[in-house]
Scaffold this motif. Structure first.
Motif, short mmCIF file in Angstrom:
data_model
loop_
_atom_site.label_atom_id
_atom_site.label_comp_id
_atom_site.label_asym_id
_atom_site.label_seq_id
_atom_site.Cartn_x
_atom_site.Cartn_y
_atom_site.Cartn_z
N ALA A 27 30.87 -12.84 107.52
CA ALA A 27 32.11 -12.09 107.72
C ALA A 27 32.88 -12.62 108.93
N ILE A 28 32.17 -12.91 110.00
CA ILE A 28 32.82 -13.45 111.20
C ILE A 28 33.40 -14.84 110.90
N ALA A 29 32.64 -15.68 110.22
CA ALA A 29 33.12 -17.02 109.87
C ALA A 29 34.34 -16.94 108.95
N GLY A 30 34.29 -16.07 107.96
CA GLY A 30 35.42 -15.90 107.04
C GLY A 30 36.65 -15.39 107.75
N GLY A 31 36.48 -14.44 108.66
CA GLY A 31 37.60 -13.94 109.45
C GLY A 31 38.20 -15.02 110.33
N GLY A 32 37.34 -15.84 110.91
CA GLY A 32 37.81 -16.94 111.75
C GLY A 32 38.59 -17.96 110.95
N TYR A 35 41.97 -16.44 110.11
CA TYR A 35 42.84 -16.40 111.29
C TYR A 35 43.36 -17.80 111.62
N ALA A 36 42.53 -18.81 111.47
CA ALA A 36 42.93 -20.18 111.80
C ALA A 36 43.99 -20.73 110.85
N ASP A 37 44.25 -20.08 109.73
CA ASP A 37 45.30 -20.48 108.79
C ASP A 37 46.66 -19.89 109.16
N LYS A 38 46.67 -18.89 110.02
CA LYS A 38 47.91 -18.16 110.32
C LYS A 38 48.77 -18.86 111.34
N ALA A 39 50.05 -18.58 111.28
CA ALA A 39 51.01 -19.18 112.21
C ALA A 39 50.74 -18.75 113.64
N SER A 40 50.24 -17.55 113.85
CA SER A 40 49.95 -17.10 115.21
C SER A 40 48.90 -17.99 115.87
N PHE A 41 47.97 -18.50 115.09
CA PHE A 41 46.97 -19.42 115.62
C PHE A 41 47.58 -20.81 115.81
N CYS A 42 48.24 -21.30 114.79
CA CYS A 42 48.82 -22.65 114.84
C CYS A 42 49.87 -22.76 115.94
N VAL A 57 62.01 -18.60 110.31
CA VAL A 57 63.32 -18.26 109.74
C VAL A 57 63.54 -18.93 108.38
N SER A 58 62.51 -19.54 107.84
CA SER A 58 62.64 -20.22 106.55
C SER A 58 62.38 -19.26 105.39
N ASN A 59 62.64 -19.74 104.19
CA ASN A 59 62.36 -18.96 102.98
C ASN A 59 60.88 -18.92 102.63
N HIS A 60 60.07 -19.66 103.36
CA HIS A 60 58.64 -19.72 103.09
C HIS A 60 57.81 -19.01 104.16
N ARG A 61 58.41 -18.17 104.95
CA ARG A 61 57.72 -17.52 106.07
C ARG A 61 56.60 -16.58 105.62
N GLN A 62 56.57 -16.21 104.36
CA GLN A 62 55.51 -15.34 103.87
C GLN A 62 54.19 -16.09 103.65
N PHE A 63 54.23 -17.41 103.71
CA PHE A 63 53.04 -18.22 103.52
C PHE A 63 52.45 -18.62 104.86
N THR A 64 51.15 -18.83 104.89
CA THR A 64 50.50 -19.28 106.12
C THR A 64 50.65 -20.79 106.25
N VAL A 76 35.53 -26.31 100.10
CA VAL A 76 34.83 -27.31 100.91
C VAL A 76 35.82 -28.35 101.43
N GLU A 77 36.70 -28.86 100.53
CA GLU A 77 37.71 -29.83 100.95
C GLU A 77 38.65 -29.20 101.98
N LYS A 78 39.03 -27.95 101.76
CA LYS A 78 39.91 -27.25 102.69
C LYS A 78 39.28 -27.19 104.09
N LEU A 79 38.01 -26.83 104.16
CA LEU A 79 37.33 -26.71 105.45
C LEU A 79 37.17 -28.07 106.13
N ILE A 80 36.91 -29.11 105.35
CA ILE A 80 36.77 -30.45 105.92
C ILE A 80 38.10 -30.91 106.50
N VAL A 81 39.18 -30.75 105.74
CA VAL A 81 40.51 -31.17 106.22
C VAL A 81 40.92 -30.32 107.42
N LYS A 82 40.68 -29.01 107.38
CA LYS A 82 41.02 -28.13 108.50
C LYS A 82 40.29 -28.59 109.76
N ASN A 83 39.02 -28.93 109.62
CA ASN A 83 38.23 -29.40 110.75
C ASN A 83 38.77 -30.72 111.29
#
Length: 157
Positions: A27-32, A35-42, A57-64, A76-83
Protein backbone atom coordinates in the motif's frame (compact mmCIF):
# COMPACT_ATOMS: atom_id res chain seq x y z
CA UNK A 1 5.95 -34.20 7.81
CA UNK A 2 4.76 -32.97 11.20
CA UNK A 3 2.20 -30.22 10.51
CA UNK A 4 1.52 -29.58 14.18
CA UNK A 5 4.71 -27.58 14.65
CA UNK A 6 3.76 -25.30 11.75
CA UNK A 7 0.30 -24.72 13.15
CA UNK A 8 1.44 -23.67 16.59
CA UNK A 9 0.02 -20.41 17.88
CA UNK A 10 3.30 -18.50 17.50
CA UNK A 11 3.81 -19.66 13.94
CA UNK A 12 0.35 -18.52 12.90
CA UNK A 13 0.96 -15.13 14.55
CA UNK A 14 4.24 -14.74 12.65
CA UNK A 15 2.61 -15.67 9.35
CA UNK A 16 -0.25 -13.19 9.90
CA UNK A 17 2.18 -10.43 10.94
CA UNK A 18 4.26 -11.13 7.80
CA UNK A 19 1.16 -10.99 5.60
CA UNK A 20 0.03 -7.74 7.25
CA UNK A 21 3.50 -6.22 6.79
CA UNK A 22 3.42 -7.21 3.11
CA UNK A 23 0.00 -5.60 2.58
CA UNK A 24 1.08 -2.40 4.36
CA UNK A 25 4.35 -2.33 2.34
CA UNK A 26 2.48 -2.74 -0.95
CA UNK A 27 0.00 0.00 0.00
CA UNK A 28 2.83 2.41 0.83
CA UNK A 29 4.68 1.54 -2.39
CA UNK A 30 1.51 1.94 -4.46
CA UNK A 31 0.74 5.28 -2.84
CA UNK A 32 4.29 6.45 -3.51
CA UNK A 33 4.08 5.43 -7.15
CA UNK A 34 0.74 7.22 -7.58
CA UNK A 35 2.09 10.37 -5.89
CA UNK A 36 5.23 10.35 -8.06
CA UNK A 37 3.00 10.55 -11.19
CA UNK A 38 1.33 13.79 -10.06
CA UNK A 39 2.25 17.29 -11.12
CA UNK A 40 2.72 18.33 -7.49
CA UNK A 41 5.63 15.88 -7.28
CA UNK A 42 7.07 16.63 -10.72
CA UNK A 43 6.84 20.40 -10.25
CA UNK A 44 8.64 20.28 -6.91
CA UNK A 45 11.90 20.56 -8.88
CA UNK A 46 13.05 24.03 -9.90
CA UNK A 47 13.54 23.05 -13.55
CA UNK A 48 9.92 21.89 -13.89
CA UNK A 49 8.17 24.99 -12.50
CA UNK A 50 7.51 26.50 -15.96
CA UNK A 51 6.51 23.13 -17.42
CA UNK A 52 4.00 22.56 -14.62
CA UNK A 53 2.62 26.10 -14.88
CA UNK A 54 1.96 25.75 -18.62
CA UNK A 55 0.39 22.30 -18.13
CA UNK A 56 -1.90 23.78 -15.45
CA UNK A 57 -3.59 26.07 -17.98
CA UNK A 58 -3.73 23.51 -20.80
CA UNK A 59 -6.66 21.40 -21.97
CA UNK A 60 -4.89 18.33 -20.58
CA UNK A 61 -4.56 19.49 -16.95
CA UNK A 62 -6.83 16.66 -15.77
CA UNK A 63 -4.09 14.14 -16.63
CA UNK A 64 -1.02 13.43 -14.53
CA UNK A 65 2.52 13.86 -15.83
CA UNK A 66 2.85 10.08 -15.87
CA UNK A 67 -0.27 9.68 -18.02
CA UNK A 68 1.60 11.30 -20.92
CA UNK A 69 5.28 10.82 -20.14
CA UNK A 70 5.34 7.18 -18.95
CA UNK A 71 4.42 3.96 -20.77
CA UNK A 72 0.90 2.82 -19.89
CA UNK A 73 0.83 -0.62 -21.52
CA UNK A 74 2.69 -2.49 -18.79
CA UNK A 75 3.32 -1.65 -15.11
CA UNK A 76 6.82 -3.16 -15.13
CA UNK A 77 7.90 -1.04 -18.12
CA UNK A 78 6.27 2.01 -16.52
CA UNK A 79 8.23 1.51 -13.28
CA UNK A 80 11.51 0.93 -15.13
CA UNK A 81 11.09 4.09 -17.23
CA UNK A 82 9.95 6.11 -14.18
CA UNK A 83 13.05 4.96 -12.31
CA UNK A 84 15.40 5.75 -15.21
CA UNK A 85 13.95 9.18 -15.95
CA UNK A 86 13.60 9.99 -12.26
CA UNK A 87 17.28 9.26 -11.61
CA UNK A 88 18.27 11.29 -14.67
CA UNK A 89 16.08 14.24 -13.65
CA UNK A 90 17.34 14.13 -10.06
CA UNK A 91 20.95 14.05 -11.24
CA UNK A 92 20.50 17.10 -13.48
CA UNK A 93 18.37 18.93 -10.91
CA UNK A 94 21.08 18.42 -8.28
CA UNK A 95 23.77 19.73 -10.64
CA UNK A 96 21.48 22.55 -11.87
CA UNK A 97 22.63 21.89 -15.42
CA UNK A 98 19.28 21.71 -17.19
CA UNK A 99 19.16 23.86 -20.34
CA UNK A 100 16.73 26.79 -20.50
CA UNK A 101 14.52 24.77 -22.85
CA UNK A 102 14.14 21.15 -21.80
CA UNK A 103 13.85 18.81 -24.76
CA UNK A 104 12.24 15.40 -24.79
CA UNK A 105 14.50 12.49 -25.72
CA UNK A 106 13.69 10.26 -28.69
CA UNK A 107 12.57 7.52 -26.29
CA UNK A 108 10.41 10.01 -24.38
CA UNK A 109 8.88 11.30 -27.61
CA UNK A 110 7.95 7.73 -28.64
CA UNK A 111 6.23 7.20 -25.28
CA UNK A 112 4.34 10.49 -25.61
CA UNK A 113 3.27 9.62 -29.17
CA UNK A 114 1.92 6.22 -28.03
CA UNK A 115 0.00 7.91 -25.23
CA UNK A 116 -1.44 10.55 -27.56
CA UNK A 117 -2.72 7.79 -29.83
CA UNK A 118 -3.96 5.74 -26.87
CA UNK A 119 -6.36 8.54 -25.95
CA UNK A 120 -6.99 10.04 -29.40
CA UNK A 121 -7.13 6.91 -31.59
CA UNK A 122 -10.73 7.68 -32.59
CA UNK A 123 -9.71 11.19 -33.68
CA UNK A 124 -6.96 10.05 -36.03
CA UNK A 125 -8.65 6.85 -37.24
CA UNK A 126 -9.83 8.32 -40.55
CA UNK A 127 -6.93 10.70 -41.20
CA UNK A 128 -3.48 10.40 -42.76
CA UNK A 129 -2.18 9.91 -39.18
CA UNK A 130 -3.72 6.42 -39.06
CA UNK A 131 -1.14 5.06 -41.51
CA UNK A 132 1.54 5.34 -38.83
CA UNK A 133 4.91 6.99 -38.80
CA UNK A 134 3.34 10.40 -38.21
CA UNK A 135 4.15 12.66 -35.28
CA UNK A 136 1.47 14.19 -33.06
CA UNK A 137 3.99 16.45 -31.37
CA UNK A 138 5.32 17.82 -34.65
CA UNK A 139 2.23 20.00 -34.95
CA UNK A 140 0.87 19.93 -31.39
CA UNK A 141 3.97 20.19 -29.21
CA UNK A 142 3.00 23.63 -27.92
CA UNK A 143 -0.49 22.51 -26.95
CA UNK A 144 0.40 21.31 -23.46
CA UNK A 145 3.56 23.08 -22.41
CA UNK A 146 3.23 26.24 -24.52
CA UNK A 147 6.50 25.76 -26.36
CA UNK A 148 7.26 28.01 -29.28
CA UNK A 149 6.73 26.27 -32.59
CA UNK A 150 8.73 27.51 -35.57
CA UNK A 151 6.74 27.07 -38.74
CA UNK A 152 8.05 28.45 -42.00
CA UNK A 153 10.25 30.95 -40.16
CA UNK A 154 7.39 32.34 -38.04
CA UNK A 155 7.26 31.86 -34.27
CA UNK A 156 3.89 30.56 -33.19
CA UNK A 157 2.84 30.22 -29.53
Amino acid sequence: MDWKKYLEKNSIKLILMGALAAVVGLAIAGGGIAYADKASFCSSCHSMKYVAATWQVSNHRQFTCGDCHLPQENIVEKLIVKNQTGMNDTYHEFLRDYPDTIKVSAKGRAIIERNCLRCHAHTVANTFMSTGGQSCTKCHRGMIHNQIVIKEGVHVE
